[in-house]
Design an enzyme around this catalytic site. Structure first.
Site, PDB file in Angstrom:
ATOM      1  N   HIS A  72      73.598  23.637  -7.734  1.00  0.00           N
ATOM      2  CA  HIS A  72      74.480  23.251  -6.643  1.00  0.00           C
ATOM      3  C   HIS A  72      75.631  22.410  -7.182  1.00  0.00           C
ATOM      4  O   HIS A  72      75.527  21.799  -8.256  1.00  0.00           O
ATOM      5  CB  HIS A  72      73.703  22.467  -5.593  1.00  0.00           C
ATOM      6  CG  HIS A  72      72.740  23.307  -4.810  1.00  0.00           C
ATOM      7  ND1 HIS A  72      72.057  22.837  -3.727  1.00  0.00           N
ATOM      8  CD2 HIS A  72      72.352  24.605  -4.962  1.00  0.00           C
ATOM      9  CE1 HIS A  72      71.290  23.794  -3.229  1.00  0.00           C
ATOM     10  NE2 HIS A  72      71.450  24.875  -3.970  1.00  0.00           N
ATOM     11  N   GLU A  74      76.782  19.544  -6.246  1.00  0.00           N
ATOM     12  CA  GLU A  74      76.439  18.131  -6.397  1.00  0.00           C
ATOM     13  C   GLU A  74      75.685  17.891  -7.700  1.00  0.00           C
ATOM     14  O   GLU A  74      75.965  16.921  -8.416  1.00  0.00           O
ATOM     15  CB  GLU A  74      75.551  17.656  -5.227  1.00  0.00           C
ATOM     16  CG  GLU A  74      76.141  17.878  -3.853  1.00  0.00           C
ATOM     17  CD  GLU A  74      75.688  19.169  -3.190  1.00  0.00           C
ATOM     18  OE1 GLU A  74      75.407  19.131  -1.976  1.00  0.00           O
ATOM     19  OE2 GLU A  74      75.626  20.217  -3.866  1.00  0.00           O
ATOM     20  N   CYS A 100      71.658  19.483   0.302  1.00  0.00           N
ATOM     21  CA  CYS A 100      70.261  19.831   0.570  1.00  0.00           C
ATOM     22  C   CYS A 100      69.384  18.640   0.187  1.00  0.00           C
ATOM     23  O   CYS A 100      69.868  17.655  -0.385  1.00  0.00           O
ATOM     24  CB  CYS A 100      69.862  21.080  -0.222  1.00  0.00           C
ATOM     25  SG  CYS A 100      69.751  20.794  -2.011  1.00  0.00           S
ATOM     26  N   CYS A 103      69.487  17.858  -3.658  1.00  0.00           N
ATOM     27  CA  CYS A 103      70.729  17.183  -4.084  1.00  0.00           C
ATOM     28  C   CYS A 103      70.796  15.771  -3.515  1.00  0.00           C
ATOM     29  O   CYS A 103      71.305  14.865  -4.168  1.00  0.00           O
ATOM     30  CB  CYS A 103      71.946  18.007  -3.676  1.00  0.00           C
ATOM     31  SG  CYS A 103      72.140  19.502  -4.683  1.00  0.00           S
TER      32      CYS A 103
END
Length: 149
Positions: A72, A74, A100, A103
């Site tokens: 992801h 992040e 999410c 993260c």
């Protein structure tokens, strides 16, 4: 809203627009996400969703499902900090999609104190965890900040 809060909101709008542009670097087709980490008005890291270094830049399998090893935005931004001399302690993360739960855990452990995002997700467990950790979370609706640079 006082003058300092208005100035911060204008900066938040500017950085989230930059994160939206940064998301364009992603090779993923289903969803492009960008993230910036800003500290003391300086971008200290950036990231977008994609495969790990050295892997082919293909995020989806033959069924158009995201491959399990795709990182992801992040996580990419946070791991980039880990490889630098910078510290994300006290920083703000600007991310184009709601983090999410995985993260969110990384954001908490990285010492990030504010998260600004511009796209809601059907699950809010990541946002709820950030709030539980005392992190300031702000949703900026895309039509509220425009897309002009």
């Amino acid at each position: 809203m006082d003058a300092a809060q208005l100035k911060q909101l204008e900066l938040d709008k500017r950085y989230i627009r930059m994160a939206i542009i940064w998301a364009e670097n992603s090779y993923c087709h289903r969803r492009k996400v960008g993230a910036l980490i800003v500290k003391e008005k300086m971008i200290i890291s950036d990231g977008y969703n994609g495969t790990p270094s050295g892997f082919e830049n293909v995020c989806e399998d033959e069924n158009n499902l995201t491959k399990p090893y795709v990182l992801h935005a992040e996580a990419n931004a946070i791991t980039k900090i880990a490889r630098s001399n910078n510290s994300s302690d006290g920083a703000t993360m600007y991310v184009t999609a709601a983090p999410c739960i995985e993260c969110a855990k990384l954001i908490i452990q990285a010492g990030i104190k504010r998260v600004i995002y511009s796209e809601k997700y059907r699950l809010e467990d990541g946002i709820n965890l950030l709030k539980r950790a005392g992190i300031e979370v702000l949703y900026l609706e895309p039509d509220k900040f425009g897309t002009e640079i």
